[in-house]
Design a protein around this motif. Sequence first.
Motif, PDB file in Angstrom:
ATOM      1  N   THR A 353     101.786  37.236  66.240  1.00 20.93           N
ATOM      2  CA  THR A 353     102.203  38.284  65.309  1.00 20.93           C
ATOM      3  C   THR A 353     102.475  39.589  66.047  1.00 20.93           C
ATOM      4  O   THR A 353     103.448  40.298  65.758  1.00 20.93           O
ATOM      5  CB  THR A 353     101.121  38.506  64.236  1.00 20.93           C
ATOM      6  OG1 THR A 353     100.913  37.287  63.532  1.00 20.93           O
ATOM      7  CG2 THR A 353     101.543  39.600  63.261  1.00 20.93           C
ATOM      8  N   GLU A 357     106.105  41.506  66.187  1.00 26.66           N
ATOM      9  CA  GLU A 357     106.239  42.898  65.754  1.00 26.66           C
ATOM     10  C   GLU A 357     106.791  43.765  66.882  1.00 26.66           C
ATOM     11  O   GLU A 357     107.641  44.627  66.658  1.00 26.66           O
ATOM     12  CB  GLU A 357     104.891  43.437  65.282  1.00 26.66           C
ATOM     13  CG  GLU A 357     104.975  44.850  64.715  1.00 26.66           C
ATOM     14  CD  GLU A 357     103.655  45.354  64.164  1.00 26.66           C
ATOM     15  OE1 GLU A 357     103.556  46.571  63.923  1.00 26.66           O
ATOM     16  OE2 GLU A 357     102.727  44.542  63.988  1.00 26.66           O
ATOM     17  N   GLU A 360     110.460  43.073  67.222  1.00 27.72           N
ATOM     18  CA  GLU A 360     111.208  43.700  66.133  1.00 27.72           C
ATOM     19  C   GLU A 360     111.422  45.179  66.402  1.00 27.72           C
ATOM     20  O   GLU A 360     112.508  45.718  66.188  1.00 27.72           O
ATOM     21  CB  GLU A 360     110.458  43.512  64.818  1.00 27.72           C
ATOM     22  CG  GLU A 360     111.188  44.058  63.605  1.00 27.72           C
ATOM     23  CD  GLU A 360     110.442  43.810  62.310  1.00 27.72           C
ATOM     24  OE1 GLU A 360     110.760  44.478  61.308  1.00 27.72           O
ATOM     25  OE2 GLU A 360     109.530  42.954  62.307  1.00 27.72           O
ATOM     26  N   LYS A 361     110.373  45.843  66.907  1.00 25.44           N
ATOM     27  CA  LYS A 361     110.511  47.261  67.233  1.00 25.44           C
ATOM     28  C   LYS A 361     111.469  47.457  68.394  1.00 25.44           C
ATOM     29  O   LYS A 361     112.215  48.432  68.454  1.00 25.44           O
ATOM     30  CB  LYS A 361     109.139  47.862  67.559  1.00 25.44           C
ATOM     31  CG  LYS A 361     108.219  47.984  66.351  1.00 25.44           C
ATOM     32  CD  LYS A 361     106.901  48.640  66.739  1.00 25.44           C
ATOM     33  CE  LYS A 361     106.001  48.789  65.535  1.00 25.44           C
ATOM     34  NZ  LYS A 361     106.575  49.696  64.520  1.00 25.44           N
TER      35      LYS A 361
END
Length: 499
Positions: A353, A357, A360-361
Motif C-alpha cells: 500500500t 501511494e 501515485e504521488k
Amino acid sequence: MGREGRGDGSDHQSGEKDHESSSADPENPDSVIEDADSSATSQTAFENGSDTTNPPQEAINGDDGGISIRERLQTESSGGVFANKDLVRSDTIIDEDRIVGRDDQLSRVVDNLKPVLQNEGISDMLLSGPSGTGKSLIIHAVCKQIVELCESQGKTFGVLSINCEGPKTADRAVYRLVKAAADDLGVDPGVPQTGVSTDQKLERLYELMREHYDGVIFILDEIDMLEGPYQEAEYNSLIYQLSRARKLADFDGPISLTTITNYADFMRDLNSRAQSSYNPDDIFFDDYDATQLRSILKYRHDAFKPESLADDVIPLVAAFGSQTHGDARKAIDLLRWAGELAERCGTNTVTETDVREAQEKYTENRKLRHISGISTQKKLSIYAVAATAHYAKEYPEWIPAGPAFKTYQFIADTMDADQYSRETFVNHVTEQSTYGVLDFERRGKGRGRGVHMYFSLSEDPETILETIREDSRFADLAHEDATISAVVREWLKKFRTKN
C-alpha cells in the motif's frame, strides 16, 4: 516582468477595477511590472481564507495542542523503518559490490582505464544512454579504485569531474575543472572565476596537472547541457581543448576525456574539429529491466531495519520502475518514499500500500497540482489563456496576450470576480513560467505596429481547464463553453485583422 507594446486591441476598459500598482511605463514595452500592493495582498489573503500580514501564534504552532516547531523537531518518530536511509538516496556513492546489472559496461570501462596502472595511454570514453542507467555510477566507482591502486604504487591519479548543467559555458566549465583540481590537491585555484580569459584558466589547469598528477581523467557529465550563448561552440571547443590536453599541457602522463550524455546523437552533432580530436569508446547504457532493478534494490535492502520490508515491496517497486522508466535512481527514490510514508503513519513495516501511494504521488502531474494551489485571480488568468488556446485553432501553439486578456475580462464578469488590469493579468500569467506551466515571448510586428506578448502552454489546455474547474468557484464555467468559445473567436479575429 515585461509587458507587450500597445496596438493589439487590449486597452483598459473604463470603470475597470485594479487593486494593484505598477511602475510599468505605458510607452515602454520592456518596462518592469512591479508586484501587487497591499490591497492586492489583502485580496489574495481573502481568497485563501487567511490574513498573511500578521499570522497568529496558533498558525505557527499548529492546531494540535500548540506544539512548537522546536518541539516538533525534537519529538522522536513513533515508527521507524530505516537503518541507513543514505543507501536509498540516489546520489549516494555506493561500494562496488552493490553495482549489479552492468557487467558489460563495467568491463569496458575497466579495460579502458586499467593501462594507467602501467603508465600507459588510456582511452577517451563516451558513456551514453537514458538517465538513471548507471553511467556516472560506473565511471566513478572504477576511478575510485584506480586512485587507490595508483596511491599504492606511489602515483597520483587525478579525477577531475564536473556536471555541465551548472556552468553552462565552456569558460565556467574550465574554471570548475581548475577548482576541482585545487580542491583535490588542497591548493589555491590560482585564477579568479571572472576577469581572466579561458586560455589563462586552461593554462592554470595544465600547470596543476604537470606539478601534481601522474595521470588525469576529465569527466564531463551532462556534456550536452553545456550550451551557452552559442550552442555549438561551447561544448565543441571544450572537447577539442581537453581531448588534446596531453599535447597542449606538455603532460607526459596518461589522460582520458570521458563525456556522459543522455543525447543519442551527441557525436553526430560535434563539429569537425572536435570530431577529429575526440574519438571515444562509445559505451551505451540501456534501460534496466525488472530483474535488474530488483537486484539493485535488493542490494539496498540493508537501508531498512530487519523485517521492516514486506516481501512484495521490492518486486512491486521494480515492476513500477521497469514499466514506466527503467531508471534505477527513480526506483531507489520510490523505495525511499514508500519507507517515508510508512514512517509518517507511525508503522514499522513498509507495505505494498505504501509503494502504491508513493507511486501515485510520483506520477501525479506536478504542474497541475501547482495550478490547483494558486490564488483565485491567478487561476482565472491561466484559465483565460487555456480557454483561448483551447478554442484558437488558428494559433495552435503561441497565444497572443491581447485576446487572452479580453477572455479574462469576460470570464471575470461571468464569475462576478474582481477584474484586474492588463499589466496584472500579464504578471500573473508570466509568473507561471517559473513553474513550467507555460512559456512566453515578445514579438515585434514591425515599425509602428508595437510589440506583442505570446503565451505557449506546456500542458494540454483542456486538462488545465478541467483542473481549475475542480475548484468550486470555477465549476459553473463548464456550462459557459459555447459563450467563451464565441468570445475567443471574436477577439482573435479582431487581433488578426488589426495585425
